[in-house]
Design an enzyme around this catalytic site. Sequence first.
Site, short mmCIF file in Angstrom:
data_model
loop_
_atom_site.label_atom_id
_atom_site.label_comp_id
_atom_site.label_asym_id
_atom_site.label_seq_id
_atom_site.Cartn_x
_atom_site.Cartn_y
_atom_site.Cartn_z
CG ASN A 22 30.02 68.87 71.16
OD1 ASN A 22 30.89 68.63 70.30
ND2 ASN A 22 30.33 69.24 72.38
CG ASP A 211 25.22 64.87 79.93
OD1 ASP A 211 26.07 65.27 80.75
OD2 ASP A 211 25.35 65.01 78.69
#
Length: 361
Positions: A22, A211
């Site tokens: 991320n 997820d």
Amino acid sequence: MSALQSRKAIQLCRLMRPDDANVLGNTHGGTILTMIEEAGTIVSTCHCNTQGGDRCVAALARVEKTEFLYPMFIGDVAHVSAEITYASKHSLEVHVSITSENILSGVKKLTNTAALWYVPLSLPNVDKTVEVPPIKYDSPKQEEEGRKRYEAQKMDRQQTKEGIEAATPPALEAEEHTAAFSQSSLIHLVGPSDCTLHDFAHGGVTMKLMDEVAGIVAARHCNTNIVTACVDAINFHRKVKKGSVVTVTGRMIFTSDKSMQIEVFVDAVSFMEANHGKYRAATAVFTYTSLDQHHKPLPVPPLKVQGEVEEKKFKDGEARYLQNKAKRMAAKQQKQHEEGAPQSNGLHQAGWPTHVGVSRD
């Protein structure tokens, strides 16, 4: 080659790159799940092709609780170890662990553990299950413990299957911090790159989508940085074939002071077949935590429960949370007892590292 095979194990390694993480540099939970599933598939398929008969491919049937103990970052090397630990007549259990290595400092940490169940499918006919070659055990006790795990997961799969067709209510205009407010879905066309050589989706691809959806739900609920803390059993009810359109839906079902549980459903429709009916392909519960910019845990906004169905799911989530917390504390105390270490309180008592901000209180 003898039909009786020794227990098999493999090791893989991979460098974490920017597209694996991320914006804060933490490796996505979905990337971790994909690596776990790849290692499990390789060791299972290799073992199941060590005897005569049809050549086969191992298909993922279930993932037991997956722990995210420490975060992994861009530049770390992930060392993935997979070992077959039990074999029944038509399924086998694989334990997988991931260790991260900082190649600049040399520091290594165990970051993830998981147990997966695979079923070998015949290559001439992927709807046919073939027999699993037996493995050697170190002791009768080890074999008996594996048999108990097999029976437990079989029972849980049967119980889960009874409710898999339950409809997931749509997300409408809703009050903030309600389940409907943060409910999210992704729609994905299963293409050739998502599939095995036999035209059904890799379990790791499905888990990554699950997820991602769970992460969106958690982020919408908290409006902060979030990370995967653990994944309770993932059940794969039916194969997803190439060309199918999957809808992956996540919905918040429980919050504690510092954790969130998100129920995730995968529904599939195959437009390549005469019957285009939708079916539920997989289900799971993901646990997330909220972190500040220093990777310290933040309080989670309480979930506003609405209606009897949400109340029941919240109570089930609370029971799951308390059970998992008790297991972590028991495991930590057992480890301290074996090492002769003094007892501690707080996050270490619960079996979670304090400096990475993944406490689930």
